[in-house]
Design a protein around this motif. Structure first.
Motif, mmCIF file in Angstrom:
data_model
loop_
_atom_site.group_PDB
_atom_site.id
_atom_site.type_symbol
_atom_site.label_atom_id
_atom_site.label_comp_id
_atom_site.label_asym_id
_atom_site.label_seq_id
_atom_site.Cartn_x
_atom_site.Cartn_y
_atom_site.Cartn_z
ATOM 1 N N GLN A 44 5.208 12.223 4.394
ATOM 2 C CA GLN A 44 5.474 11.687 5.720
ATOM 3 C C GLN A 44 4.524 12.261 6.757
ATOM 4 O OE1 GLN A 44 7.819 9.237 6.273
ATOM 5 N NE2 GLN A 44 7.933 9.253 4.031
ATOM 6 N N SER A 45 3.652 13.156 6.310
ATOM 7 C CA SER A 45 2.756 13.822 7.270
ATOM 8 C C SER A 45 1.495 13.031 7.554
ATOM 9 C CB SER A 45 2.371 15.210 6.742
ATOM 10 O OG SER A 45 1.590 15.107 5.565
ATOM 11 N N ILE A 46 1.295 11.922 6.853
ATOM 12 C CA ILE A 46 0.137 11.058 7.070
ATOM 13 C C ILE A 46 0.637 9.675 7.456
ATOM 14 C CG2 ILE A 46 -1.928 10.023 6.056
ATOM 15 C CD1 ILE A 46 -2.224 12.980 6.282
ATOM 16 N N ALA A 47 0.205 9.164 8.599
ATOM 17 C CA ALA A 47 0.552 7.806 9.020
ATOM 18 C C ALA A 47 -0.479 6.834 8.457
ATOM 19 C CB ALA A 47 0.592 7.719 10.543
ATOM 20 N N VAL A 48 0.017 5.722 7.902
ATOM 21 C CA VAL A 48 -0.866 4.747 7.262
ATOM 22 C C VAL A 48 -0.694 3.389 7.926
ATOM 23 C CG1 VAL A 48 -1.492 3.606 5.107
ATOM 24 C CG2 VAL A 48 -0.685 5.976 5.070
ATOM 25 N N ASP A 49 -1.795 2.817 8.385
ATOM 26 C CA ASP A 49 -1.813 1.450 8.920
ATOM 27 C C ASP A 49 -2.594 0.601 7.935
ATOM 28 O OD1 ASP A 49 -1.701 -0.802 10.637
ATOM 29 O OD2 ASP A 49 -3.698 -0.296 11.387
ATOM 30 N N ALA A 50 -1.884 -0.289 7.228
ATOM 31 C CA ALA A 50 -2.518 -1.034 6.136
ATOM 32 C C ALA A 50 -2.499 -2.529 6.401
ATOM 33 C CB ALA A 50 -1.805 -0.738 4.822
ATOM 34 N N VAL A 72 0.851 -1.190 0.000
ATOM 35 C CA VAL A 72 0.000 0.000 0.000
ATOM 36 C C VAL A 72 0.885 1.237 0.000
ATOM 37 C CG1 VAL A 72 -1.735 1.321 1.271
ATOM 38 C CG2 VAL A 72 -1.882 -1.180 1.182
ATOM 39 N N ALA A 73 0.570 2.190 -0.884
ATOM 40 C CA ALA A 73 1.274 3.468 -0.945
ATOM 41 C C ALA A 73 0.247 4.571 -1.094
ATOM 42 C CB ALA A 73 2.258 3.492 -2.114
ATOM 43 N N VAL A 74 0.646 5.799 -0.748
ATOM 44 C CA VAL A 74 -0.267 6.932 -0.888
ATOM 45 C C VAL A 74 0.306 7.921 -1.895
ATOM 46 C CG1 VAL A 74 -1.218 6.703 1.425
ATOM 47 C CG2 VAL A 74 0.753 8.199 1.056
#
Length: 573
Positions: free
Chosen positions: A262-268, A255-257
């Protein structure tokens, strides 16, 4: 001796009786009173009734489309006029009000083109508050002044034109990345500003980075897709979540955005499955924190879903700080903080600050193409607010009032149009078919018509009209028009109700006659629960309007010999 009764007479059953009986039967068969004793041929079933002859006149062809069983309860509005003379070619309920859906974008885009001009460009500056010393240190703040640019360079291609896909990412739901994402850099405008700041000799910023988004009051988009209409928009105020399946089922997907930050934390946690339909769920689980859950089928094609950012100004600020750092500019402010709008001085004071960078957009004609080709609700909803700003106002009501004045100046009767926003998703958005053709003919007489016409989807070729007709359609490429679709959920029967399916624009007939058309279908139940009842989908409703285009293209003439796609002209200007 046994006697046998036949036809009211009794005869003996002996040898002589049998002979007499056979004679009687033979005589009766000869005169038709009893069936012949010979073997009969099987009775043939009656032939089915002959199919009605194919329609050959314009009126017959239009009536055949309007008689489509799935639309028997629909409220139809149809008007076609000669583009040059205004002569009515066909009309049905042409002076009744119909829900426009996204055909409303024809009106908001026309008003913006009249007010701003097809060559208008958004200019987004960055100002500094504070002095720069000999070492390149800015002892103060950078302030980005949002000017309502809907793209900030994010869709600009190598030729300077804005890029779009027929299925835009603003409507993506586990769509293929290759089909919904443009190849441009969503951060292009911010990267340009960062380069100019670096070129201005600024190497370090001790103060804040602030986005001034006071150009107009925030509003809600009147349509599906991202909802927050704001003076600053990066990547349509969306985070694109790109999910790439693993090569084999059972392994986790990556998963990538987009844009990368780096300002958004992603838990995938997304699984790769074998053959199951894709299902992706994205949600904010805290400030600047999103979770991604679901499954995707194994395969090489990445899929895309989206989530709207919480605060467009804070999102843009974070991305600008990261762009500056990539250029080697030291920024003391944290990209994880919210936009400190409370630190802004009064607007009059900001205007007097020195400018250190500026990004200039492509001309408005390019934004009109994106708005009309893909039916971009967020961009279209911005247009009335830009009209308000041009008049020194800041609110949506002020912008819609100005839009009404412009449309009246184009010859439209104010009593035949009604709008609650710029995109077509409000219940107040209604027009008569005659008002639509009046607008289109008025725009055709303007010097900026080439830009307006070129922004429209082409029947069977691109945008929202790409699939309205088949590749073998004789009308393919001969109409440029705006589509519209709006539906609501009917909780009584668990189906959707198509409040409007619409199409309005320009076309030419097989004989070369130019027409201005406006077609509306209102009030149709969708989604047959068993798949058998004559109940259409929104896609089928669009194809019915494509059939109407074919009817007007053929007119009173014969169906032309089939041609290949390469033989047919593209149409448009």
């Amino acid at each position: 001796m046994e006697r046998i009764s036949w036809a009211g007479r009794s005869v003996e059953a002996g040898p002589k009786g049998e002979s007499r009986l056979k004679s009687i039967v033979t005589i009766l068969a000869l005169i038709g009173l009893v069936p012949s004793v010979r073997a009969q041929e099987p009775i043939k079933p009656p032939s089915p009734p002959a199919a009605p002859p194919a329609p050959t006149t314009l009126e017959e062809r239009v009536k055949a489309v309007l008689a489509t069983p799935a639309f028997k309860h629909a409220h139809w509005g149809v008007l076609a006029v000669d583009a040059k003379t205004g002569e009515t070619v066909y009309e049905k309920n042409a002076d009744e009000m119909f829900g426009t859906a996204s055909v409303a974008k024809l009106f908001s885009t026309a008003a913006a083109m009249v007010e701003l001009g097809a060559d208008y460009r958004f200019q987004t500056p960055i100002l500094r508050r504070g002095s720069v010393d000999q070492d390149g240190t800015l002892n103060g703040d950078l302030i980005l002044i949002a000017k309502g640019d809907p793209a900030m360079g994010g869709r600009t291609g190598p030729d300077g034109k804005l890029l779009f896909t027929d299925e835009d990412h603003i409507y993506a739901s586990a769509g293929k990345a290759s089909e919904v994402l443009v190849k441009g850099d969503p951060l292009a405008g911010l990267e340009h500003l960062a380069r100019e700041i670096q070129a201005a000799g600024i190497k370090k910023i001790t103060g804040e980075v602030i986005v001034d988004d006071r150009l107009f009051e925030r509003a809600k988009s009147s349509g599906s897709g991202p909802e927050k209409v704001s003076p600053i928009m990066i990547n349509d105020n969306l985070i694109d979540v790109v999910v790439t399946p693993a090569k084999t089922a059972g392994e986790p997907a990556s998963v990538a955005v987009v844009p990368a930050t780096q300002s958004i934390a992603v838990d995938a946690q997304v699984d790769t499955t074998s053959g199951e339909d894709a299902r992706i769920r994205i949600a904010f689980v805290g400030p600047r924190r999103i979770s991604v859950r679901g499954r995707v089928p194994a395969g090489p094609e990445p899929l895309v879903d989206t989530i709207e950012v919480e605060d467009p100004a804070s999102f843009a600020r974070s991305l600008l700080i990261e762009a500056l750092r990539r250029r080697g500019v030291q920024v003391a402010a944290s990209p994880l903080a919210d936009n400190p709008e409370a630190d802004l001085p009064p607007s009059a004071a900001v205007a007097s600050l020195p400018k250190v960078a500026e990004y200039t957009s492509p001309p408005f004609r390019e934004f009109a193409r994106v708005i009309l080709k893909v039916s971009h609700n967020l961009h279209a909803s911005t247009l009335p607010l830009l009209l308000a700003v041009k008049k020194g106002e800041r609110t949506l009501p002020a912008g819609l009032k100005r839009q009404g004045e412009i449309l009246k100046g184009l010859g439209l009767d104010p009593l035949t149009i009604s709008f609650g926003g710029g995109a077509g998703g409000e219940w107040a958005d209604m027009v008569t078919p005659r008002a639509a053709t009046t607008l289109l003919r008025a725009m055709a007489a303007r010097p900026d018509f080439i830009a307006y016409d070129a922004a429209l989807p082409i029947l069977g070729r691109d945008g929202t009209l790409a699939k309205a007709v088949g590749e073998d359609s004789p009308a393919r490429g001969h109409a440029r028009a705006k589509t519209g679709t709006m539906f609501v959920n009917d909780a009584l029967i668990g189906r959707r109700l198509l409040t409007s399916k619409a199409l309005a624009g320009y076309m030419e007939t097989a004989t070369g006659r130019p027409l201005v058309i406006a077609f509306f279908i209102n009030g149709v139940v969708l989604d047959s629960p068993d798949g058998k009842a004559p109940v259409p989908t929104t896609s089928e409703a669009g194809k019915v309007l494509g059939k109407l285009c074919e009817a007007f293209y053929l007119g009173d003439g014969p169906i032309p010999t089939a041609t290949t796609a390469a033989d047919r002209p593209v149409g448009g200007k």
